[in-house]
Design a protein around this motif. Structure first.
Motif, short mmCIF file in Angstrom:
data_model
loop_
_atom_site.label_atom_id
_atom_site.label_comp_id
_atom_site.label_asym_id
_atom_site.label_seq_id
_atom_site.Cartn_x
_atom_site.Cartn_y
_atom_site.Cartn_z
N ARG A 1 3.28 10.37 4.03
CA ARG A 1 2.65 10.80 2.79
C ARG A 1 1.61 11.90 3.05
NH1 ARG A 1 2.37 7.08 -1.57
NH2 ARG A 1 4.53 6.70 -2.20
N SER A 2 1.78 12.67 4.09
CA SER A 2 0.82 13.72 4.39
C SER A 2 1.54 15.05 4.55
CB SER A 2 0.05 13.38 5.67
OG SER A 2 0.91 13.43 6.79
N ARG B 1 0.86 -1.19 0.00
CA ARG B 1 0.00 0.00 0.00
C ARG B 1 0.90 1.23 0.00
NH1 ARG B 1 -1.67 -1.13 5.65
NH2 ARG B 1 -3.72 -1.74 4.86
N HIS B 2 0.32 2.43 0.32
CA HIS B 2 1.01 3.69 0.05
C HIS B 2 2.32 3.90 0.80
CE1 HIS B 2 -1.80 4.48 3.38
NE2 HIS B 2 -1.00 5.45 3.77
N ARG C 1 -1.73 12.50 0.95
CA ARG C 1 -1.47 12.64 -0.48
C ARG C 1 -1.23 11.27 -1.10
NH1 ARG C 1 3.45 16.69 -0.87
NH2 ARG C 1 4.25 15.23 0.67
N ASN C 2 -1.64 11.10 -2.35
CA ASN C 2 -1.42 9.84 -3.04
C ASN C 2 0.01 9.70 -3.55
OD1 ASN C 2 -4.03 8.47 -3.01
ND2 ASN C 2 -4.74 10.23 -4.19
N LYS C 3 0.66 10.84 -3.77
CA LYS C 3 2.04 10.83 -4.25
C LYS C 3 2.87 11.78 -3.40
CE LYS C 3 0.95 9.76 -9.08
NZ LYS C 3 1.08 10.19 -10.49
N LEU D 1 -7.20 9.61 2.29
CA LEU D 1 -6.82 9.48 0.89
C LEU D 1 -7.99 9.69 -0.07
CD1 LEU D 1 -4.39 6.47 1.33
CD2 LEU D 1 -3.74 8.72 0.45
N ASP D 2 -9.22 9.63 0.45
CA ASP D 2 -10.41 9.89 -0.38
C ASP D 2 -10.84 11.35 -0.31
OD1 ASP D 2 -10.65 7.21 -1.19
OD2 ASP D 2 -11.68 6.70 0.68
#
Length: 445
Positions: free
Chosen positions: A392-393, A189-190, A367-369, A349-350
């Motif tokens: 990732r935030s 996952r991410h 964030r997704n990326k 993430l949504d």
């Protein structure tokens, strides 16, 4: 395992690759399971800061897995950890990080420092003789590196394997060839691999298939023994002095530690250090418990709060309990996911935003990326503590920081560190043994 005047001898192998994504964790876990089910006592280590891979490697081997990092943990810590493992184990496996020579210090630096031979793991899909050329280049890049051979992952056919085998020199054998099998690959996952606790039965199946996979490849013999020596008397004296300054300093104190599916990023070494100080640790779940247990201090470690954000937001009993603890002025350490939990809100993430504890003003947005990762030192009033960032935030509208993390090899400011009442919060994950005196002072303030 055999003792000598120069140390303890134990078979050992360092699994490294030319890059990430080659299957290091899959193969290391499969190897740990294979030898464990044959009755060998296997101890596994993971290079660098990591919480996810060790969980899988622990399930595969049946024993706790700790990080080895020459910068974050230090040479003395790593040497002593390997020596103590060698006194108990029949086999030591070390999983590398990123590519073999990436980072300072790199996986190669760690392997060379302790004399552990490297098994080069490479995904050979789409190449044959070129795989041999890359392996030869890696094996000869540094003259002080010992390479045991090549493990060819994703090998399509026996003819494919033979082409690679024939292209390798005699002193660099093909140790194993592994076919293309998605039922063995570990789910991701991410932020990396999925935690075993989220899919325990599926993980067991994958580990067993991986062990069968290796056994069929012919990789069934223990590697050559390596001599592991304890830290020197001078190194041990420095270590003992640091711990002596904190002996029993937390005796009589209770520290509540968040631990559930949302908060799992906890180094075992951190737990052991707090217990060495004399602290009593009580674990609780911000997801399912309605009240915080009675405690003198609180640790909110990292994890995946973004995957459980709605449940965290709806647990009003725990929110009220944690807010009351904060307003009492008691010590709270919040790391990464714990830091996000302390803010006003967290957007998942949504793109859905949920209220969090509101102990520290600001919002965190997933964030997704992109994201931030790397080794940093937390600059605290109690002293510098080494650790790392991996998230990732982004956080917005937060207060003025008390300081910034100091990056390992870059002059730009690192992660912001906040101090408000008794709360110390940051995206940084701290490795407590890097400065036991500072950690003891933090929890004792």
């Amino acid at each position: 395992m055999a003792s000598t005047t120069s140390g303890v001898h134990c078979p050992a192998l360092f699994i490294a690759a030319p890059s990430s994504g080659q299957g290091k964790t899959t193969v290391t876990a499969a190897m740990a399971r294979l030898f464990s089910r044959q009755g060998y006592r296997v101890r596994v280590f993971k290079t660098g800061p990591d919480y996810l891979d060790p969980q899988i490697l622990e399930q595969a081997s049946g024993h706790p897995v700790e990080p080895l990092d020459l910068w974050m943990a230090g040479e003395t810590y790593c040497r002593q950890a390997l020596y103590e493992a060698a006194t108990q184990a029949d086999l030591i496996l070390i999983e590398g990080a990123m590519g073999l020579f990436d980072g300072e210090p790199s996986s190669a630096d760690l392997a060379i420092q302790f004399g552990v031979p490297v098994a080069l793991l490479m995904d050979v899909k789409g190449m044959a003789q070129t795989a041999a050329a890359i392996a030869v280049g890696l094996a000869n890049y540094r003259s002080d590196l010992s390479v045991a051979g090549l493990i060819a992952n994703g090998c399509g056919t026996e003819r494919h394997a033979q082409l690679i085998r024939d292209a390798l020199p005699e002193d660099l054998p093909l140790l194993a060839t592994l076919g293309r099998d998605e039922s063995v690959a570990l789910p991701e996952r991410h932020l990396g691999l999925v935690q075993p606790s989220e899919a325990e039965e599926d993980m067991e199946l994958r580990l067993e298939r991986g062990a069968d996979w290796l056994q069929a490849s012919g990789l069934t013999q223990l590697p050559q023994p390596v001599a592991f020596s304890p830290a020197s008397a001078e190194q041990q004296a420095d270590r003992v002095a640091a711990y002596a300054n904190t002996e029993n300093v937390l005796r009589g104190k209770t520290i509540a530690v968040a631990r559930d599916a949302a908060f799992t990023f906890i180094y075992r070494a951190n737990i052991e250090l707090l217990e060495h100080f004399g602290a009593k640790l009580v674990f609780f779940s911000p997801l399912s418990d309605s009240l915080l247990p009675e405690a003198d201090a609180l640790w909110l470690p990292g994890g995946y709060p973004e995957l459980h954000v709605e449940q965290l937001s709806q647990n009003s009993g725990m929110r009220d309990s944690l807010q009351g603890f904060y307003h009492s002025g008691k010590v709270i350490l919040a790391e990464c996911g714990g830091f996000m939990y302390c803010l006003d809100s967290l957007t998942d993430l949504d793109g859905k935003s949920f209220s969090m504890l509101g102990l520290l003003s600001g919002e965190a947005v997933m964030r997704n990326k992109g994201g931030c990762q790397g080794m940093q030192t937390a600059v605290l009033p109690e002293g510098d503590v080494r650790g790392h960032a991996h998230h990732r935030s982004l956080s917005h509208q937060t207060p003025e920081p008390m300081s910034y993390g100091r990056r390992q090899r870059h002059p730009a400011p690192g992660e912001a560190l906040y101090r408000q009442k008794g709360l110390t919060a940051s995206y940084l994950h701290l490795f407590f043994p890097s400065n036991p005196v500072a950690v003891a002072a933090l929890f004792n303030s």
